[in-house]
Design a protein around this motif. Structure first.
Motif, mmCIF file in Angstrom:
data_model
loop_
_atom_site.group_PDB
_atom_site.id
_atom_site.type_symbol
_atom_site.label_atom_id
_atom_site.label_comp_id
_atom_site.label_asym_id
_atom_site.label_seq_id
_atom_site.Cartn_x
_atom_site.Cartn_y
_atom_site.Cartn_z
ATOM 1 N N UNK A 1 0.852 -1.188 0.000
ATOM 2 C CA UNK A 1 0.000 0.000 0.000
ATOM 3 C C UNK A 1 0.886 1.236 0.000
ATOM 4 N N UNK A 2 0.697 2.101 -1.008
ATOM 5 C CA UNK A 2 1.453 3.345 -1.100
ATOM 6 C C UNK A 2 0.509 4.523 -0.899
ATOM 7 N N UNK A 3 0.874 5.426 0.004
ATOM 8 C CA UNK A 3 0.052 6.587 0.332
ATOM 9 C C UNK A 3 0.831 7.855 -0.004
ATOM 10 N N UNK A 4 0.179 8.757 -0.730
ATOM 11 C CA UNK A 4 0.759 10.081 -0.954
ATOM 12 C C UNK A 4 -0.318 11.116 -0.678
ATOM 13 N N UNK A 5 -0.159 11.863 0.400
ATOM 14 C CA UNK A 5 -1.191 12.815 0.812
ATOM 15 C C UNK A 5 -0.527 13.972 1.563
ATOM 16 N N UNK A 6 -1.207 15.122 1.592
ATOM 17 C CA UNK A 6 -0.730 16.225 2.408
ATOM 18 C C UNK A 6 -0.754 17.586 1.750
ATOM 19 N N UNK A 7 -0.512 17.645 0.442
ATOM 20 C CA UNK A 7 -0.413 18.975 -0.169
ATOM 21 C C UNK A 7 -1.759 19.684 -0.173
ATOM 22 N N UNK A 8 -2.857 18.948 -0.357
ATOM 23 C CA UNK A 8 -4.168 19.612 -0.328
ATOM 24 C C UNK A 8 -4.539 20.064 1.074
ATOM 25 N N UNK A 9 -4.052 19.358 2.094
ATOM 26 C CA UNK A 9 -4.312 19.784 3.459
ATOM 27 C C UNK A 9 -3.664 21.142 3.715
ATOM 28 N N UNK A 10 -2.551 21.394 3.033
ATOM 29 C CA UNK A 10 -1.928 22.721 3.090
ATOM 30 C C UNK A 10 -2.623 23.695 2.142
ATOM 31 N N UNK A 11 -2.822 23.302 0.900
ATOM 32 C CA UNK A 11 -3.352 24.189 -0.141
ATOM 33 C C UNK A 11 -4.701 24.778 0.253
ATOM 34 N N UNK B 1 -5.880 25.512 3.013
ATOM 35 C CA UNK B 1 -5.760 26.590 3.998
ATOM 36 C C UNK B 1 -5.619 27.940 3.303
ATOM 37 N N UNK B 2 -4.942 27.964 2.181
ATOM 38 C CA UNK B 2 -4.631 29.226 1.516
ATOM 39 C C UNK B 2 -5.640 29.624 0.443
ATOM 40 N N UNK B 3 -6.275 28.647 -0.206
ATOM 41 C CA UNK B 3 -7.214 29.035 -1.262
ATOM 42 C C UNK B 3 -8.671 28.946 -0.837
ATOM 43 N N UNK B 4 -8.947 28.267 0.298
ATOM 44 C CA UNK B 4 -10.335 28.105 0.733
ATOM 45 C C UNK B 4 -10.545 28.399 2.210
#
Length: 214
Positions: free
Chosen positions: A83-93, A95-98
């Motif tokens: 199982x490969x997981x890639x997550x996190x950038x939207x949790x940051x993004x 914050x700034x755009x929404x």
């Protein structure tokens, strides 16, 4: 442990994993690093030999909480062996755009729950790809205030669950020093074909080496 044709490799994350896959087709891998990995495995098998099954469960726009809402159906039920997981950038993004915050402590707790749950339910090997950002605007430079501690949270959750790490947060900025950020991620977030290829190569180097596979 080798990766063999009996393995089932599942990738889950946001748009970087999704990469335009056709969600009506369970065999669709998109046009990103997941497809690059599948093609490399097929080539290593000689093109016609048996290869591991590769499943793409990336969904564009998702944050870690969105992964949790679909984890049983999309990750546990298919019974993958890696199982490969890639997550996190939207949790940051977001914050700034929404103005939609994802507190780092809550983010880390959620990711840790997912990895722990997977270890409890499956005998799968875990791989975590760190989030990354290649700023192409002055505004994006400020995102590191949120992303840097989030990346550290990803590292802690991964290491705490014996996951292998693909350090995209080091790889891509390093490559961008030579080629420029826009050559690897035109908007600072979504990889170009070359950016996806670099992620795929790093995944193969990490996972194949650790499996004793050549």
């Amino acid at each position: 442990m080798h990766i063999t044709a009996d393995d089932r490799l599942l990738f889950i994350g946001d748009s970087i994993t999704d990469a335009g896959r056709d969600r009506t087709d369970p065999t669709s891998l998109g046009n990103g690093y997941v497809r690059e990995i599948a093609q490399a495995l097929r080539a290593e098998a000689g093109g016609a030999g048996p290869v591991p099954e590769v499943i793409n469960k990336g969904v564009n726009g998702h944050r870690v909480y969105d992964l949790e809402s679909r984890w049983t159906t999309d990750v546990v039920d298919p019974r993958p062996t890696v199982v490969t997981v890639k997550i996190g950038i939207n949790d940051t993004w977001r914050r700034y755009d929404s103005q939609l915050p994802s507190p780092v402590a809550e983010f880390e707790d959620c990711l840790d729950r997912l990895l722990t749950h997977t270890r409890q339910k499956l005998s799968a090997r875990l791989v975590v790809i760190t989030p990354f950002l290649l700023p192409v605007t002055p505004e994006q430079e400020s995102w590191f205030e949120d992303l840097a501690p989030r990346t550290e949270a990803v590292l802690r959750a991964a290491r705490g669950n014996d996951a292998q790490l693909v350090r995209a947060d080091l790889l891509l900025p390093g490559a961008a020093e030579a080629s420029g950020a826009e050559a690897l991620a035109p908007d600072g977030v979504h990889p170009s074909p070359r950016g996806h290829r670099l992620i795929a190569e790093a995944w193969l180097a990490e996972v194949m080496a650790s499996h004793g596979h050549r």
